[in-house]
Design a protein around this motif. Structure first.
Motif, short mmCIF file in Angstrom:
data_model
loop_
_atom_site.label_atom_id
_atom_site.label_comp_id
_atom_site.label_asym_id
_atom_site.label_seq_id
_atom_site.Cartn_x
_atom_site.Cartn_y
_atom_site.Cartn_z
N LEU A 131 7.76 3.92 0.26
CA LEU A 131 7.63 2.71 0.97
C LEU A 131 6.46 1.98 1.37
O LEU A 131 6.06 1.41 2.29
CB LEU A 131 6.63 3.91 1.54
CG LEU A 131 4.62 4.12 2.10
CD1 LEU A 131 5.43 3.86 3.63
CD2 LEU A 131 3.87 5.28 2.05
N GLN A 132 6.31 1.45 -0.26
CA GLN A 132 5.71 0.42 -0.37
C GLN A 132 6.82 -1.17 -0.33
O GLN A 132 6.25 -2.14 0.21
CB GLN A 132 5.66 0.27 -1.79
CG GLN A 132 6.93 -0.25 -3.20
CD GLN A 132 6.66 0.76 -4.34
OE1 GLN A 132 5.76 0.94 -5.14
NE2 GLN A 132 7.85 -0.10 -4.90
N ASP A 133 7.91 -0.49 0.35
CA ASP A 133 8.62 -1.96 1.45
C ASP A 133 8.62 -1.89 1.55
O ASP A 133 8.29 -3.62 2.74
CB ASP A 133 10.34 -1.54 0.84
CG ASP A 133 10.97 -1.63 -1.07
OD1 ASP A 133 10.31 -2.57 -1.87
OD2 ASP A 133 11.87 -0.59 -1.24
N ALA A 134 8.47 -1.13 2.69
CA ALA A 134 7.57 -0.92 4.24
C ALA A 134 6.58 -1.57 4.18
O ALA A 134 7.16 -2.34 5.06
CB ALA A 134 8.13 -0.09 5.25
N GLN A 135 5.87 -1.12 3.87
CA GLN A 135 4.39 -2.21 3.79
C GLN A 135 3.79 -2.98 3.23
O GLN A 135 3.57 -4.01 4.02
CB GLN A 135 3.02 -0.99 2.46
CG GLN A 135 3.13 0.00 2.79
CD GLN A 135 2.63 0.52 1.89
OE1 GLN A 135 3.35 0.63 0.82
NE2 GLN A 135 1.26 1.89 2.09
N ILE A 136 5.07 -3.82 2.38
CA ILE A 136 5.39 -5.71 2.11
C ILE A 136 5.70 -6.29 3.31
O ILE A 136 5.10 -6.99 4.33
CB ILE A 136 6.71 -5.75 0.83
CG1 ILE A 136 5.35 -5.36 -0.36
CG2 ILE A 136 6.94 -7.26 0.92
CD1 ILE A 136 6.20 -4.88 -1.40
N THR A 163 11.79 6.64 5.89
CA THR A 163 10.21 5.68 6.45
C THR A 163 11.43 4.79 7.28
O THR A 163 12.04 3.93 6.81
CB THR A 163 10.04 4.92 4.76
OG1 THR A 163 9.18 6.07 4.60
CG2 THR A 163 9.06 3.96 5.27
N HIS A 205 5.45 -4.85 6.53
CA HIS A 205 4.72 -4.71 7.41
C HIS A 205 3.80 -6.03 7.71
O HIS A 205 3.64 -6.04 8.58
CB HIS A 205 4.53 -3.65 7.70
CG HIS A 205 3.23 -3.29 8.62
ND1 HIS A 205 2.10 -3.35 8.99
CD2 HIS A 205 3.99 -2.91 10.01
CE1 HIS A 205 1.36 -2.59 9.92
NE2 HIS A 205 2.00 -2.24 10.84
N SER A 206 3.35 -6.17 6.22
CA SER A 206 2.25 -6.58 5.98
C SER A 206 2.88 -8.08 6.35
O SER A 206 2.29 -9.00 7.36
CB SER A 206 1.86 -6.98 4.34
OG SER A 206 1.47 -5.90 4.34
N LEU A 250 11.13 1.09 9.29
CA LEU A 250 9.75 0.31 9.84
C LEU A 250 10.26 -0.70 11.43
O LEU A 250 11.05 -0.79 11.65
CB LEU A 250 9.15 -1.33 8.86
CG LEU A 250 8.87 -2.45 9.28
CD1 LEU A 250 7.37 -2.55 9.29
CD2 LEU A 250 8.66 -3.54 8.64
N ILE A 285 4.87 1.46 10.62
CA ILE A 285 6.01 2.10 9.76
C ILE A 285 5.11 3.49 10.01
O ILE A 285 4.66 4.24 10.69
CB ILE A 285 4.84 2.62 8.33
CG1 ILE A 285 5.10 0.57 7.93
CG2 ILE A 285 6.01 3.12 7.71
CD1 ILE A 285 4.81 0.41 6.84
#
Length: 182
Positions: free
Chosen positions: A109-114, A137, A116-117, A139, A129
């Motif tokens: 999930l943290q990869d997708a959050q980065i 997950t 996404h930003s 994106l 996401i």
């Protein structure tokens, strides 16, 4: 996720979930840096497309289901094709431009959050996401630059050929193409 002999993800050779079944040729350069990393692969991609749909319009709400697809193309300037397809319309024909969309599946999930930003900061404001029940997950990277315009009603053309040409030029410019002057 499919892996090659060296354990890396088969990213670009993997058939995506899109109806086309492959990475759109115009986004390969964008996708390669992502898919070259083990934690990402594309689920689907589209560099942008023009769609001409025909069917009833319920309160001017356009839906792809239960409509006749008169034209679907990834070429963004197809005036002659649109005019020919438009002549086949019997109901309410709608011209849609759908901008670049990229679905990237990742392991964490943290990869997708980065990512996404990065997408939001790069003006892809409709990005988000999606986390599935089984932890998958995805994106979705997409801009807000779509276009949806009714062109006919009950089989009667409501716009001129010149206006249709204008809409196609706007669609092209929304996807990063230079708007041409006549």
């Amino acid at each position: 996720m499919q892996r090659s002999r060296d354990g890396r993800c088969k990213c670009l050779s993997k058939v995506g979930l899109s109806w086309k079944g492959s990475v759109d040729e115009d986004v390969v350069e964008l996708v390669q840096p992502l898919t070259g990393r083990e934690q990402f692969f594309t689920a689907s991609s589209c560099a942008g497309c023009i769609i001409l749909l025909d069917g009833g319009i319920n309160g001017f709400e356009v839906q792809k289901q239960n409509r006749c697809w008169l034209l679907v193309t990834h070429k963004l300037y197809v005036k002659d094709d649109v005019i020919v397809a438009l002549k086949k319309a019997n109901g309410g024909a709608v011209l849609k431009f759908e901008p670049l969309v990229l679905h990237v599946q990742r392991q964490q999930l943290q990869d997708a959050q980065i990512l996404h930003s990065v997408a939001i900061d790069s003006a892809f404001r409709n990005s988000g996401i999606i986390v599935g029940k089984r932890g998958k997950t995805v994106l979705a990277v997409q801009s807000t630059h779509g276009l949806e315009v009714p062109l006919s009603h009950k089989g009667k053309l409501m716009v001129t050929e010149e206006y249709t040409d204008f809409l196609l030029k706007i669609s092209k410019s929304k996807n990063g193409g230079k708007q041409e002057e006549n």
